[in-house]
Motif scaffolding. Structure first.
Motif, PDB file in Angstrom:
ATOM      1  N   ALA A   1     -27.289 -33.731   0.464  1.00  9.05           N
ATOM      2  CA  ALA A   1     -26.770 -34.814   1.294  1.00  9.05           C
ATOM      3  C   ALA A   1     -27.059 -34.521   2.755  1.00  9.05           C
ATOM      4  N   SER A   2     -26.923 -35.522   3.577  1.00 11.93           N
ATOM      5  CA  SER A   2     -27.100 -35.368   5.012  1.00 11.93           C
ATOM      6  C   SER A   2     -26.129 -34.291   5.520  1.00 11.93           C
ATOM      7  N   GLY A   3     -26.635 -33.365   6.322  1.00 12.63           N
ATOM      8  CA  GLY A   3     -25.793 -32.315   6.878  1.00 12.63           C
ATOM      9  C   GLY A   3     -25.729 -31.055   6.035  1.00 12.63           C
ATOM     10  N   SER A   4     -26.461 -31.009   4.912  1.00 16.65           N
ATOM     11  CA  SER A   4     -26.359 -29.831   4.038  1.00 16.65           C
ATOM     12  C   SER A   4     -27.225 -28.659   4.513  1.00 16.65           C
ATOM     13  N   GLY A   5     -28.039 -28.865   5.544  1.00 13.79           N
ATOM     14  CA  GLY A   5     -28.786 -27.747   6.119  1.00 13.79           C
ATOM     15  C   GLY A   5     -30.275 -27.750   5.831  1.00 13.79           C
ATOM     16  N   LYS A   6     -30.783 -28.832   5.276  1.00 10.01           N
ATOM     17  CA  LYS A   6     -32.192 -28.896   4.875  1.00 10.01           C
ATOM     18  C   LYS A   6     -33.133 -28.755   6.072  1.00 10.01           C
ATOM     19  N   THR A   7     -32.894 -29.558   7.094  1.00  3.01           N
ATOM     20  CA  THR A   7     -33.760 -29.511   8.273  1.00  3.01           C
ATOM     21  C   THR A   7     -33.651 -28.156   8.971  1.00  3.01           C
ATOM     22  N   THR A   8     -32.471 -27.615   8.994  1.00  3.05           N
ATOM     23  CA  THR A   8     -32.280 -26.292   9.610  1.00  3.05           C
ATOM     24  C   THR A   8     -33.152 -25.248   8.903  1.00  3.05           C
TER      25      THR A   8
ATOM     26  N   PHE B   1     -19.860 -23.392  13.661  1.00  3.24           N
ATOM     27  CA  PHE B   1     -20.319 -24.107  12.469  1.00  3.24           C
ATOM     28  C   PHE B   1     -21.488 -23.378  11.797  1.00  3.24           C
TER      29      PHE B   1
ATOM     30  N   TYR C   1     -24.265 -22.711  14.399  1.00  2.98           N
ATOM     31  CA  TYR C   1     -24.233 -23.356  15.717  1.00  2.98           C
ATOM     32  C   TYR C   1     -22.804 -23.197  16.210  1.00  2.98           C
TER      33      TYR C   1
ATOM     34  N   ALA D   1     -24.535 -23.523   9.477  1.00  2.00           N
ATOM     35  CA  ALA D   1     -25.449 -24.520   8.904  1.00  2.00           C
ATOM     36  C   ALA D   1     -26.213 -23.962   7.706  1.00  2.00           C
TER      37      ALA D   1
END
Ligand code: ADP
Ligand code: MG
Length: 351
Positions: free
Chosen positions: A41-48, A20, A17, A22
């Motif tokens: 952890a939150s922000g590690s790219g799982k949802t992406t 950044f 992005y 991801a």
């Protein structure tokens, strides 16, 4: 209800992005019917990663395949993927039944058949008595059961779940974990499940991929990640651990920070910068003795187990956990004890 799960391959996927990044060099194979969890952890790219697979986001480079076929140019609705999200994404103005039948309506399934199949999916999640309820008349757990039924009603090849239990309390989460696992076995679809909760990942999964900063650090069955983490990150992320810096290693022995020399078989530790040992593998000598003298810094009673924090004479804290035996005396902080480590229980880690 059943479906033949597909295989999934991420090959060197990169997604940024702006500046950044991801997902970086993200590669992973998921087998047919496998339950794979992305843990990070939150922000590690799982949802992406899930969004890239589902087609909600495009990738900069690399490739994603379902059943060996690249999906880069396949529109979202042709990917045959079911999804369950953390937030209750039910349609508020549709009944339970009409929420679940929605994917079938979209696919032009005749009304009577759609109803039959929806009722069957709702029976599986034990919501068949509440088909006429509206979403606001359901509890959080019931809504997620309906969301699950809606995601699988069209018998997708792949089911993606993004922290689906994240908004529920612990007790309900544990119940639904077992249910989800049972439903998936029954259906047979391939699952990628996202969570930041390591306990949930260990409970549910055939394999777990530990993610950090858009990369997969280690992937393997839960027992393997627990017993043989390869990096300090994975060791600290999954379960409790004692981390010890290697100060010196030579034939027949090594010295560890705060503990001094360790004797025994250390061949498997060659080249390690750190070693770790799980608290349940530390052998506390309550009457003193053992290779390492220490004193009790803290004792915490958990009912079925007791956790000790031991302090070595060189001020290194070591956590130990023991099953609790009825009548066993719990010694006060400050008591002199000792402990032993079996070198075969030590795991070699890289930074
Ligand atoms: P996770 O699901 O593991 O919490 P995400 O995949 O949602 O992580 O996000 C990974 C990183 O990418 C986060 O740092 C997030 O802020 C960033 N990110 C996600 N989506 C966007 C976006 N649309 N624009 C900019 N940054 C994003
Ligand atoms: Mg997320």
């Amino acid at each position: 209800m059943s479906s033949t799960g597909a295989t999934i391959d991420f090959r060197n996927v990169r997604k940024s992005y702006g500046k950044f990044v991801a997902l970086e060099n993200f590669s992973m194979h998921v087998g047919r019917g496998e339950f794979m969890t992305l843990l990070g952890a939150s922000g590690s790219g799982k949802t992406t990663a899930l969004n890239a697979l589902a087609g909600f986001t495009d990738i900069d480079s690399g490739e994603i395949l379902i059943d060996g076929v690249s999906i880069t140019n396949l529109p979202t609705e042709k990917r045959e993927i079911g999804m369950v999200f953390q937030s209750y994404s039910l349609f508020p103005h549709r009944s339970v039944l009409r929420n679940v039948s929605f994917p079938l309506e979209m696919r032009g399934v005749p009304r009577a058949e759609a109803r039959r199949r929806s009722e069957k999916a709702l029976a599986m999640v034990r919501m068949d008595a509440l088909v006429d309820r509206m979403p606001h008349e359901l509890s959080g757990g019931q809504r997620q059961r309906v969301a699950f039924a809606r995601a699988v009603v069209f018998e997708p090849r792949v089911l993606l779940m993004d922290e689906p239990l994240g908004a529920l309390d612990l007790k309900l989460r544990e119940t639904l974990q077992l249910e989800i696992k049972a439903y998936q076995r029954q259906i047979g679809c391939t699952v990628i499940y996202v969570t930041h909760d390591q306990g949930e990942a260990l409970t549910l999964s055939d394999r777990v991929a530990v993610m950090d900063k858009g990369r997969v650090l280690q992937v393997g069955p839960p027992e393997e990640l627990y017993d043989r983490p390869r990096s300090r990150f994975v060791a600290e992320f999954i379960g409790a651990n004692n981390l010890l810096t290697v100060e010196r290693a030579e034939n027949g022995g090594m010295a560890l920070e705060g503990l001094g020399p360790i004797k025994g078989d250390i061949a498997h530790l060659s080249g390690a910068e750190f070693v770790s040992i799980r608290p349940e593998l530390v052998r506390v000598r309550h009457g003193g003795g053992g290779a390492h003298p220490a004193r009790l810094k803290e004792t915490v009673f958990f009912g079925n187990s007791v956790r000790y924090v031991l302090l070595t004479d060189a001020d290194k804290e070591i956590s130990a956990i023991e099953p609790r035996r009825p009548g066993q005396e719990i010694r006060p902080a400050g008591a002199r004890v000792g402990f032993d480590l079996d070198t075969t229980d030590l795991v070699a880690l890289t930074a």
